[in-house]
Design a protein around this motif. Structure first.
Motif, PDB file in Angstrom:
ATOM      1  N   CYS A 201       4.984   9.922  -2.233  1.00 24.49           N
ATOM      2  CA  CYS A 201       4.301   8.628  -2.181  1.00 24.49           C
ATOM      3  C   CYS A 201       5.313   7.504  -2.066  1.00 24.49           C
ATOM      4  CB  CYS A 201       3.467   8.456  -3.444  1.00 24.49           C
ATOM      5  SG  CYS A 201       2.611   6.872  -3.555  1.00 24.49           S
ATOM      6  N   MET A 202       5.184   6.687  -1.014  1.00 24.84           N
ATOM      7  CA  MET A 202       6.093   5.574  -0.776  1.00 24.84           C
ATOM      8  C   MET A 202       5.300   4.292  -0.552  1.00 24.84           C
ATOM      9  SD  MET A 202       9.162   6.722  -0.990  1.00 24.84           S
ATOM     10  CE  MET A 202       9.724   8.392  -1.339  1.00 24.84           C
ATOM     11  N   THR A 203       5.923   3.146  -0.821  1.00 22.19           N
ATOM     12  CA  THR A 203       5.283   1.845  -0.707  1.00 22.19           C
ATOM     13  C   THR A 203       5.688   1.156   0.583  1.00 22.19           C
ATOM     14  OG1 THR A 203       5.265   1.590  -3.116  1.00 22.19           O
ATOM     15  CG2 THR A 203       5.011  -0.413  -1.794  1.00 22.19           C
TER      16      THR A 203
ATOM     17  N   ASP B 203       0.835  -1.201   0.000  1.00 26.12           N
ATOM     18  CA  ASP B 203       0.000   0.000   0.000  1.00 26.12           C
ATOM     19  C   ASP B 203       0.871   1.252   0.000  1.00 26.12           C
ATOM     20  OD1 ASP B 203      -2.269  -1.491  -0.013  1.00 26.12           O
ATOM     21  OD2 ASP B 203      -2.877  -1.042   2.048  1.00 26.12           O
ATOM     22  N   SER B 204       0.263   2.372  -0.388  1.00 24.42           N
ATOM     23  CA  SER B 204       0.980   3.642  -0.474  1.00 24.42           C
ATOM     24  C   SER B 204       0.669   4.552   0.707  1.00 24.42           C
ATOM     25  CB  SER B 204       0.622   4.367  -1.770  1.00 24.42           C
ATOM     26  OG  SER B 204       1.027   3.621  -2.894  1.00 24.42           O
TER      27      SER B 204
ATOM     28  N   ALA C  67       4.220   0.599  13.528  1.00 25.11           N
ATOM     29  CA  ALA C  67       5.382   1.045  12.757  1.00 25.11           C
ATOM     30  C   ALA C  67       5.347   0.416  11.370  1.00 25.11           C
ATOM     31  CB  ALA C  67       6.679   0.681  13.473  1.00 25.11           C
ATOM     32  N   PHE C  68       5.983   1.083  10.421  1.00 25.65           N
ATOM     33  CA  PHE C  68       6.087   0.543   9.074  1.00 25.65           C
ATOM     34  C   PHE C  68       7.413   0.991   8.462  1.00 25.65           C
ATOM     35  CE2 PHE C  68       4.262   4.722   8.485  1.00 25.65           C
ATOM     36  CZ  PHE C  68       4.775   5.185   7.280  1.00 25.65           C
ATOM     37  N   ALA C  69       7.779   0.358   7.362  1.00 26.76           N
ATOM     38  CA  ALA C  69       9.029   0.682   6.686  1.00 26.76           C
ATOM     39  C   ALA C  69       8.775   0.892   5.208  1.00 26.76           C
ATOM     40  CB  ALA C  69      10.059  -0.429   6.897  1.00 26.76           C
ATOM     41  N   VAL C  70       9.566   1.777   4.609  1.00 30.27           N
ATOM     42  CA  VAL C  70       9.521   2.021   3.170  1.00 30.27           C
ATOM     43  C   VAL C  70      10.948   2.085   2.644  1.00 30.27           C
ATOM     44  CG1 VAL C  70       7.350   3.306   3.313  1.00 30.27           C
ATOM     45  CG2 VAL C  70       9.524   4.547   3.409  1.00 30.27           C
TER      46      VAL C  70
END
Length: 209
Positions: free
Chosen positions: A52-54, A44-45, A62-65
């Protein structure tokens, strides 16, 4: 697509070089702050400071791109720990509170001044001259992921170069819920011009010799 309405302020906790070193880009590990991630899946973006990152990893809040070297070269605020504006991609069931935003940074602006005016703040930004034709009085522009309205615009010489200087009024709410409060003269900001203006310019220029 996005709206330019910041949903939460998150924090870049770690910046790790990708395999191949810094020339290959970096992985950002981000604390999402108040941004709910329950409906976010890998792939997801999410717009980070307007870029805009995936999502490539997700763990709790937490999340990582992964950010390529090309993206790092063309954006500001994605190469070091610190606060960032976050917005999940728009769904067709949501209100369009700002304006249609692609999450593609068109250029870097430089803050000329940022100062209180009564209860609000005036933000004045010098944009690259190539973006001048897309900036208009009462038109829309995205600054670090925030949809804003241009109050004044002029083309002039600044430090030996042609720039487009535009002014924006920031209400107390915008200051409170975004990272724009941290701006100062000389700071670089991510700019995205209005999507409609982009296509109008293309239609008008098509076929010119």
């Amino acid at each position: 697509m996005f709206t330019g309405i910041v949903a939460a302020v998150g924090t870049i906790k770690q910046v790790k070089p990708l395999a191949g070193g810094l020339d290959a880009g970096v992985r950002l590990e981000i604390d999402a702050g108040g941004l709910p991630l329950g409906d976010v899946a890998l792939g997801d973006s999410i717009a980070i400071n307007g870029a805009c990152m995936t999502v490539v990893e997700k763990d709790g809040n937490a999340f990582a791109v992964d950010v390529s070297r090309e993206s790092l070269n063309r954006t500001a605020g994605l190469d070091a720990p610190g606060e960032v504006n976050l917005e999940k991609a728009l769904t067709l069931a949501e209100r369009l509170g700002g304006h249609l935003v692609s999450g593609h940074v068109d250029g870097l602006g430089v803050v000329h001044s940022f100062q209180p005016i009564g209860e609000s703040y005036e933000l004045v930004v010098d944009a690259p001259q190539e973006l001048a034709k897309f900036l208009a009085y009462k038109g829309s522009v995205v600054v670090n992921g925030v949809s804003l309205t241009v109050n004044r615009v002029e083309d002039l010489e600044a430090k030996g170069a042609r720039v487009c200087r535009f002014s924006i009024n920031l209400i107390p709410h915008t200051i409170a819920v975004t990272t724009l409060k941290h701006l100062h003269a000389g700071a670089k900001v991510n700019l995205e011009i209005d999507l409609i203006a982009r296509y109008v310019e293309r239609m008008l220029s098509a076929g010119r010799t």
